[in-house]
Design an enzyme around this catalytic site. Structure first.
Site, PDB file in Angstrom:
ATOM      1  N   THR A 149       0.805  -1.183   0.000  1.00 37.07           N
ATOM      2  CA  THR A 149       0.000   0.000   0.000  1.00 37.07           C
ATOM      3  C   THR A 149       0.861   1.265   0.000  1.00 37.07           C
ATOM      4  OG1 THR A 149      -1.557  -1.330   1.226  1.00 37.07           O
ATOM      5  CG2 THR A 149      -1.863   1.076   1.316  1.00 37.07           C
TER       6      THR A 149
ATOM      7  N   ASP B 278      -6.694 -10.358   2.086  1.00 39.05           N
ATOM      8  CA  ASP B 278      -7.484  -9.423   2.906  1.00 39.05           C
ATOM      9  C   ASP B 278      -8.892  -9.958   3.186  1.00 39.05           C
ATOM     10  OD1 ASP B 278      -5.677  -7.504   3.585  1.00 39.05           O
ATOM     11  OD2 ASP B 278      -6.247  -6.078   2.035  1.00 39.05           O
TER      12      ASP B 278
HETATM   13  N1  GLY Z   1      -4.185  -4.499   1.633  1.00 35.09           N
HETATM   14  C1  GLY Z   1      -4.299  -3.694   2.776  1.00 35.09           C
HETATM   15  C2  GLY Z   1      -5.638  -3.108   2.915  1.00 35.09           C
HETATM   16  O1  GLY Z   1      -6.325  -2.921   1.931  1.00 35.09           O
HETATM   17  O2  GLY Z   1      -6.051  -2.855   4.029  1.00 35.09           O
END
Ligand code: GLY
EC number: 2.3.2.2
Length: 563
Positions: free
Chosen positions: A372, A414
């Site tokens: 991210t 996730d």
């Molecule tokens: N991949 C981390 C998030 O979307 O929280």
């Protein structure tokens, strides 16, 4: 008792000096600013605005530039969320989150005994969701862009074709992940496998430049159909992944209504589900405004204790109630109900840490009716864009699409791959975030914009998986309650609690010896974040004189640029 003493030892180790300057003021510009994870990407965004582009134009150009110069998280093989506020006060949220492929099943990561197959949702072809970034940028440009599309993609093409110098951090990480790139790509990705990358080495990505040219010339069809889609589908076939050309053709980014609410005299505008970020951030701020944190001060024991206890409760709610709203009825209004939020702190004790096993997710009041990276942008007209985009972990699935030189995400991790089983961030979940074909996985990304007195005040967000929400929360408080400048607020040490595991993750020295000991005495288990710090944030603050101050995170190569 032995456990308590163990945590005391760890705590003493965590108390080393935090040397980041809290009162540092970042770059100040008159009109426009970009803060991103890479100086070259920030420069691209600033240049687009110099050429007359608006914040949305700059956001498109920065997204594609990051996909080249910051392969760790910048991407076209992943997804993201974007919150924007136009100069006239109107707001919007764009969801370009990845989706589960049509062939995905709730038990796809379990063996015949129903046990999780270690790593399958984290690395390699099976970990990838259908990428959303390119369609997200196309939809952003169609609604808000002002410059020609080709002009916004071109800087990234130039960077990829001509090459760019690696930073010391990126060179080190490319070396660290070398074996993973070989193991999880179906064809050995020679272009990224230099024996030892060093700072200043040039990385050229000719095939990625060709993909970007197709996106420049054909728009959506340059990625979701034709040659690029063929390359993705072929990579999936060779590696045993699920994404098909039909999945790619079916992908659509979605405009959503942002989550917004009051905190003190600010209006907070953030990302709605399928991110948990906006709801959790508002819950945290609503809890906090009932206590005198400004008076308590930054990183004092009462202030840190309150923030930790608020985080513990909010993440319990996250685990149970948050998921893709197109598949699960997320009780948004109930979770943000003032009485509900107040009740969640009914058992808060100023002198004692709570026990996460005794904190159950609440029963929100029913609705009346049914790795991210972040970048922040403000343009000369005062339009603001807050974008968090991701491959999930560093370098996503570690799978390069052969012939295209871009990485696929590992966003499937996730999802809650089995009820109560922790994902790579230790987050647990259940039915709300179970896998289903076409569903979007729950996220913590929290691109956020604050208004004060009806005017733009702050644009902020962070990377960092589950720690994104607490990073954004603490930075907002650092400015609004503790009076730090934007840069100082980003510099300040961070700590994080997410209900389970029941410990406080802390940057080295973030809390200082006195506060750490006091927290330990109250029963908190403090563990140090081993390296890299918690989150990497990018913020822009509108100063009282109308100028802009940037907060670029010293934990990374982040940089502010503007004029
Ligand atoms: N991949 C981390 C998030 O979307 O929280």
């Amino acid at each position: 008792m032995i456990k308590r003493i163990f945590f005391l030892f760890i705590l003493v180790g965590t108390c080393g000096c935090m040397h980041r300057e809290l009162h540092e003021v970042g770059l100040v510009t008159n009109k426009a600013m970009v803060v991103s994870a890479h100086p070259l990407a920030s420069a691209v965004g600033a240049e687009i605005m110099k050429q007359g582009g608006n914040a949305a134009d700059a956001a498109v150009a920065v997204q594609f530039a990051l996909a080249v110069v910051y392969p760790d998280a910048g991407n076209i093989g992943g997804g993201g969320f974007l919150v924007l506020r136009q100069q006239d006060g109107s707001t919007a949220a764009l969801d370009y989150r990845e989706k589960a492929p049509a062939a995905a099943r709730p038990d796809m990561y379990l063996n015949e005994e129903g046990e999780v197959i270690e790593g399958l949702s984290e690395k390699g072809h099976m970990a990838a969701g259908v990428p959303g970034t390119v369609d997200g940028m196309i939809k952003l440009h169609a609604r808000y862009g002002s410059l020609p599309w080709a002009m916004l993609v071109q800087p990234a093409i130039d960077l990829a074709a001509n090459g760019f110098p690696l930073t010391q951090k990126e060179a080190r990480k490319l070396n660290d992940y070398r074996l993973d790139f070989i193991r999880y790509s179906s064809i050995r990705p020679e272009f990224i496998l230099k024996d030892n990358w060093e700072e200043g080495d040039t990385l050229r990505l000719g095939e990625l430049a060709q993909v970007l040219e197709r996106i420049r010339d054909q728009g959506r069809a340059g990625f979701y159909a034709g040659t690029t889609a063929d390359l993705i589908a072929a990579e999936m076939k060779r590696g045993g992944g699920l994404i098909t050309k039909e999945d790619l053709a079916a992908y659509e980014a979605i405009w959503r209504e942002p989550i917004s609410g009051k905190y003190e005299n600010y209006n907070v505008i953030s990302m709605p589900p399928p991110s948990s970020g906006g709801i959790a951030l508002l819950q945290l701020l609503h809890i906090t405004q009932n206590y005198p944190v400004a008076e308590w001060g930054l990183h004092t024991a009462p202030s840190a204790h309150l923030k930790i206890e608020a985080e513990r409760r909010v993440y319990a709610d996250r685990a149970k109630h948050l998921g893709d709203p197109d598949y699960y009825d997320v009780p948004v209004r109930g979770l943000l109900d003032t009485a509900y939020i107040r009740r969640s702190m009914a058992d808060f004790s100023p002198g004692k840490a709570s026990d996460s096993d005794k904190i159950a997710p609440g029963v929100p009041v029913p609705p009346e009716s049914p790795n991210t990276t972040h970048y922040s942008i403000v343009d000369p007209a005062g339009n603001a864009v807050s974008v968090t985009t991701t491959l999930n972990s560093s370098y996503g699935a570690k799978t390069f699409v052969a012939g295209a030189q871009f990485l696929l995400n590992n966003e499937m991790d996730d999802f809650s791959i089995k009820p109560g089983y922790p994902n790579s961030y230790g987050l647990i979940g259940g039915e709300a975030n179970a896998i289903a074909p076409g569903k979007r996985m729950l996220s913590s990304m929290t691109p956020t914009i604050l208004e004060k007195d009806g005017k733009l005040f702050m644009v902020v967000g962070s990377m960092g998986g589950s720690t994104i929400i607490t990073t954004v929360y603490q930075i907002i408080l650092n400015v609004t309650a503790h009076g730090l400048p934007m840069q100082g607020a980003v510099n300040a040490g961070r700590f994080h609690h997410q209900w389970k595991p029941d410990w406080v993750l802390s940057e080295w020295g973030a809390l200082g010896m006195k506060t750490s000991l006091s927290l330990w005495w109250k029963g908190h288990k403090i563990v140090p974040k081993p390296e890299g710090g918690i989150g990497r944030a990018a913020g822009i603050l509108v100063l009282p004189n109308g100028k802009l101050e940037g907060g670029a995170d010293p934990r990374g190569d982040d940089a502010a640029a503007g004029f």
